[in-house]
Design a protein around this motif. Sequence first.
Motif, PDB file in Angstrom:
ATOM      1  N   GLY A  32       0.805  -1.227   0.000  1.00  0.00           N
ATOM      2  CA  GLY A  32       0.000   0.000   0.000  1.00  0.00           C
ATOM      3  C   GLY A  32       0.831   1.266   0.000  1.00  0.00           C
ATOM      4  N   ARG A 121      -9.089   6.000  -5.241  1.00  0.00           N
ATOM      5  CA  ARG A 121      -9.839   4.972  -4.511  1.00  0.00           C
ATOM      6  C   ARG A 121     -11.253   5.451  -4.223  1.00  0.00           C
ATOM      7  N   GLU A 125     -14.753   3.679  -5.525  1.00  0.00           N
ATOM      8  CA  GLU A 125     -15.819   3.171  -4.652  1.00  0.00           C
ATOM      9  C   GLU A 125     -17.157   3.797  -5.005  1.00  0.00           C
ATOM     10  N   GLN A 193      -6.226 -13.518   9.399  1.00  0.00           N
ATOM     11  CA  GLN A 193      -6.373 -12.118   9.807  1.00  0.00           C
ATOM     12  C   GLN A 193      -5.059 -11.388  10.091  1.00  0.00           C
ATOM     13  N   MET A 195      -2.627  -8.215  10.055  1.00  0.00           N
ATOM     14  CA  MET A 195      -2.985  -6.805  10.229  1.00  0.00           C
ATOM     15  C   MET A 195      -2.953  -6.058   8.900  1.00  0.00           C
ATOM     16  N   GLU A 196      -2.117  -6.505   7.980  1.00  0.00           N
ATOM     17  CA  GLU A 196      -2.166  -5.930   6.640  1.00  0.00           C
ATOM     18  C   GLU A 196      -3.033  -6.825   5.780  1.00  0.00           C
ATOM     19  N   THR A 197      -4.036  -6.243   5.157  1.00  0.00           N
ATOM     20  CA  THR A 197      -4.873  -7.020   4.248  1.00  0.00           C
ATOM     21  C   THR A 197      -4.081  -7.334   2.975  1.00  0.00           C
ATOM     22  N   GLY A 246       2.784  -7.463   5.757  1.00  0.00           N
ATOM     23  CA  GLY A 246       2.308  -7.270   7.127  1.00  0.00           C
ATOM     24  C   GLY A 246       1.583  -8.490   7.662  1.00  0.00           C
ATOM     25  N   ARG A 274      -3.257  -0.254  -8.684  1.00  0.00           N
ATOM     26  CA  ARG A 274      -3.108  -0.705  -7.294  1.00  0.00           C
ATOM     27  C   ARG A 274      -4.464  -1.123  -6.752  1.00  0.00           C
ATOM     28  N   GLU A 277      -6.956  -4.429  -0.557  1.00  0.00           N
ATOM     29  CA  GLU A 277      -8.157  -5.019   0.033  1.00  0.00           C
ATOM     30  C   GLU A 277      -8.529  -4.245   1.292  1.00  0.00           C
ATOM     31  N   ASP A 278      -9.805  -3.976   1.490  1.00  0.00           N
ATOM     32  CA  ASP A 278     -10.151  -3.399   2.782  1.00  0.00           C
ATOM     33  C   ASP A 278     -10.555  -4.512   3.749  1.00  0.00           C
ATOM     34  N   ARG A 279     -10.668  -4.185   5.006  1.00  0.00           N
ATOM     35  CA  ARG A 279     -10.847  -5.212   6.019  1.00  0.00           C
ATOM     36  C   ARG A 279     -12.176  -5.942   5.851  1.00  0.00           C
ATOM     37  N   LEU A 280     -13.226  -5.228   5.487  1.00  0.00           N
ATOM     38  CA  LEU A 280     -14.511  -5.902   5.311  1.00  0.00           C
ATOM     39  C   LEU A 280     -14.431  -6.912   4.166  1.00  0.00           C
TER      40      LEU A 280
END
Lengths: 815, 290, 169
Positions: A32, A121, A125, A193, A195-197, A246, A274, A277-280
């Motif tokens: 990222g 980004r 979205e 999981q 911490m970095e997606t 990460g 680029r 991924e977001d956490r969701l």
Amino acid sequence: MDGGHLGVKFVGDRHLRKEDPRLLTGRGRYVGDIALPGMLHAVLLRSPHAHARIRRVDAARARAYPAVVDVVCFADLGAAGRALPMVPPHAELRGHNFSALAGDRARYVGEPVAAVVAESRYAAEDARELLEVEYEPLPSAQTLAPGAPAVHEEIPDNVAGRVTLARGDVEAALRAAPRVASLRLRIGRGGGQPMETRGLVADWNAALDQLTVWASSQVPHQIRQFVADLLDLAPHQVRVIAPDVGGGFGAKLIVYPEDVLIPFLARRLARPVRWIEDRLEHMLAATQEREQEHEVTVGFDDAGRLLALRDHFVHDTGAYTPRGLVVPLLTASMLTGPYRIAAVESSFESRYTHRVPVTPYRGAGQPQAVFAIERVLDLVARETGRDRAQVRLANLVRAEDMPWDTGLPNYRGSGHVVLDSGDLPSVLRRALESARYDALAAEAAAARAQGRLVGVGVACYVELTGVGPFESARVRVDPAGRITAFSGATTQGQGLETTLAQIAADELGVTPEDVTVIAGDTAGVEHGTGSFASRAAVVGGSAVALAARDVSAKARLLAAKALGCVESELEQAGAAFADRRRPERRVTFAELARLAGAATAALGVEPGLESTRFFQPTDMAYSSGAHVALVELDALSACVRILGYWISHDSGRLINPLVVEGQIQGAVALGIGSALLEEITYDEAGQLLAGSYMDYLLPTATDVPTMAIEHLETLSPLNPLGLKGVGESGALPVPAVLAAAIEDAVGPAGGRVTRMPLGPARLLDLLPPAPLLPGGGFLADDRPFSKLVKRVVFLALLSLIGPAMSAAVEGACCG
Amino acid sequence: MRPAPFEYFAPRTVEDALDLLARHGGDAKLLAGGQSLVPMMNMRLVRPAVVVDLNRVAALGDVREEAGRLRLGALVRQHALELDGRIAATAPLLAEAAPLIGHLQTRARGTVGGSLVHADPAAELPACMIALDAVFHLRSRRGQRACAARDFFRGLLATALAPDELLAEIEVPGAPVPRPGHGFAEVARRHGDFALAGACAVLALDAAGVCRHARLVIFGVGDGPHLARATAGLVGERPSAARLAEVGRATAGEIDARGDLHATAEYRRRVAAGLAARALGSAATRAEVA
Amino acid sequence: MTARPGATAHDIAVIVNGTERRARVIPRMLLADVIREEWGLTGTHLGCEHGACGACTVLVDGEPTRSCLVFAVQADGCRVDTVEGLAGDGPALHPLQEAFRARHALQCGFCTPGILMTLVAYLRLHPAPSETEIREALSGNLCRCTGYQHIVQAALDEAAAGWTAATSA
């Protein structure tokens, strides 16, 4: 301790990590953080349905949104839309894999359906919301029971594979056994999981005809291969780099649809793209693991010896099988763990469901096997009235039995699970000593007599590590004297930049600070495998040792020629050699590299002061360990507090004990999460209920206790340095040891632990029936100043338990 | 995840904020600490066209103590409840609950008013304010009104606040007399998580040890904080552990408990009963030595 | 000025690690994004974007703040401190960073900047914490790699040494 032929100085050292100054000052470079000129941002539209036909994707409004550059769906992929290969294949597998985007059908909530690429980004979205997709929702398979809707049409029973592994005649042995008992066990889904997606940056360079891909991945070489295949490029046209990653924990272990899609977009648009991924999204679409339902039957005698073991389980593999049958094969083949059992049958059915695919995460099917066998041992101890540690000691494979052939085929089908080395009874005894087990058990019993729910548990494991097929290393001294070790493994926090440098340094006679390790770059080594299955240090480290040894040997040969002496007269001081008889005559590594760079036939060596070597392990190396846990449950809320945690482990030669301790502590924390906090649940329609960090609960600093760790080292005979992996070790026995401790705490009147994880409601069900005490909770008491009284008694008990306890921190974790 | 577009205003006075609310009505959201609102905006669960940032309205950040009553501006940060001695002196219940509200970072930025207006059923502050007989001062361009805390919370994430109103100030009366005591207990899955169940209690005893005032509020169990009816029976009695336990059980029975991913309704009710007894017990113990 | 809502640009000036930085932002831009993308300070990481993991923690006017939950426009006129400002210009690390290295308190490093900033703020206010207090102070920062033990030890070491507490907020 001996190691490389030049004498060990750094292997075994608690060497401070070379990567730390960069990471501590915010100069890490994660995917990222990579920004290229003209870079575009991609977001993915994912299926909201667990099972649906995708009838139509209308991108007109999305394309028209300002700053949108492109919208891509399956029809735009062409040949790049073929299904990704499955690794590894298996004769019993009826496999299916996903493709870069879903075509006519979505098979899990979160399956990627379309991509929007825009200048920012934010805009991407926005435009994603304007995509109109016509879905025809279909019934979905959300259960492992037969009769569920078919995930793949030609497999109406949803069975991806059925395998039986056996040793001896288990039916006969069960019939002959003096006692028989059965258990039904259930383990729920969870995920790595990190911490970095996940994320990628891809850049197509038209001038070079080359694709460069930065991927937060554990397997850059595999990504290169799949991208080259699916985008019709030659391997040399694709470079994949895993930058600072990460964390992986398995979530980044496979090649995902996005790993092909983003490079495709970069090539199509001729601009860097680029995707982060977001956490969701990660919660929806990153692979998961663990869900299995086991039916175990054990035959044993009055002395608590295991005579026969039969386990049949159903494994949830999700909608696709990118990793084939690896996870259930690991569970099945590792069922007997560190124990001697003459007759075993371990069988499974791997079933498709309309859920995100199941591929290994830290532990890879082994925590389930450990849970099963350790629950069996606790059952046997209870039935025979014997101490749980003694029952284990009676059944453990002994040092004199090594190497021990368990009789079950290993998961790769390359032979049996053969424990190569180790002294399992000593490992268990060390943990028991460290925990002062007998005193601890007595104190827990005394606390229970006072009405507190305090218990002790013990669990043992062996861990499969160091899997092949190979790992590569190229060690090079360049003409400026810089020493670089390139590895096909990747870094994800496990300290390879330091540990591989320690290995190379010992072989080369320099310091780790003299060696730069570059891992995870396909330009560094042509062939590589990656970091997973506790293999990077073992297999990657062995390859580095071999390559560095070659370089050292070549350097000595060249130095002797350059100085006009024989090799035995050479004296090395760091990166330079001198003639012992005339020490003013010196030659440095840099000079030797320049010499080698112009090697003539007369010099008698090939050019370059470098070597590329592969280490191909002949078999897996097995680590082992034992954990002891002291827990207390709150009588009102059933919250679990881990009051003490003791670990002994044998992971072969430790390259860096500091790094090893960190790995174990982190894996235990993840295990605590999987036992008490983390559960992925779906509703009947396949919608994820634990969709964010509000609901999927990761352990925090207040949930993880301080752990005591004892190291033992029995070297593995399977590689030059005697290494074994340790990355996943800590996770394997945690659900089992906590189950045992919780059962001990609730006592015979309480429930039995047969499922994981244990949330508040399940814990409450385990409590013994008791009148709710007036004040509730710990030491409920009628008098005023009741809290003070409780505190005094508790502290008195603590002082009885002694230094081991007071060193422990109450890791409060209301599971 | 990134939020949908919105227009942003950062008024410096309450009047300007109210003008913006009046103008934009339901299209506008007030931004205080952002610890609840911004995650929802990032996830696009809420998409206000207008955000009115209250963080520059200095007047809303005051803590005042007048004649034993505390007046907290709505934008007072949650960590002030731990750090400001005046709050600990006047309303020690708030100081006791504060360390359990979220985490260090969320308390540094999250506000007292923001938590109250968000009205999560498992939040600590709504319950504490009811137990303290707090009064909320609501303002709009139409005027201002006072609303007792016990009347403010109307169900799941719902309050008595009108779309053009903002919560300006929270008034907390001094401790009940003559001998006050407070208690707080909660159970959460992890430290700082929203409570699975929680209880806060405020009692006052007289010189003879007879209870003269009793408030018990349970949170995390139903759709909102629940003010116990069963405490009425404590007034005029000397509290005993058994009696307090009975009140706790009765109160838990008053609530329409909800179940979710983390705990069942039965679990919540059971734990609430025990925590209520604990909170009442702490309050009684403190009152005894007051 | 366009008719589209949310497109109004706001000019902000922020003192970042002691130096004034400017940016032109639209309201919905997160502070974390401006720090990372606009000002190139990529040490602050985004782990969850919904305020749960703490990886994005920076100091805003000295207070530990989840930068994924603050809009950049809100930071106008504020002081923002990020991990890049801890060590200063020379090669030496901040004592807390040294303690982390000595204790192996980081593995992948992704959560580390957020944890460092949280601890810097915390230790200034609480110079002599107990182990339990440190663990509670860290409960809003998730780490998947370390299991926290070494982080706690590093924080206790640094508290005992007193360097962080001695620096001004």
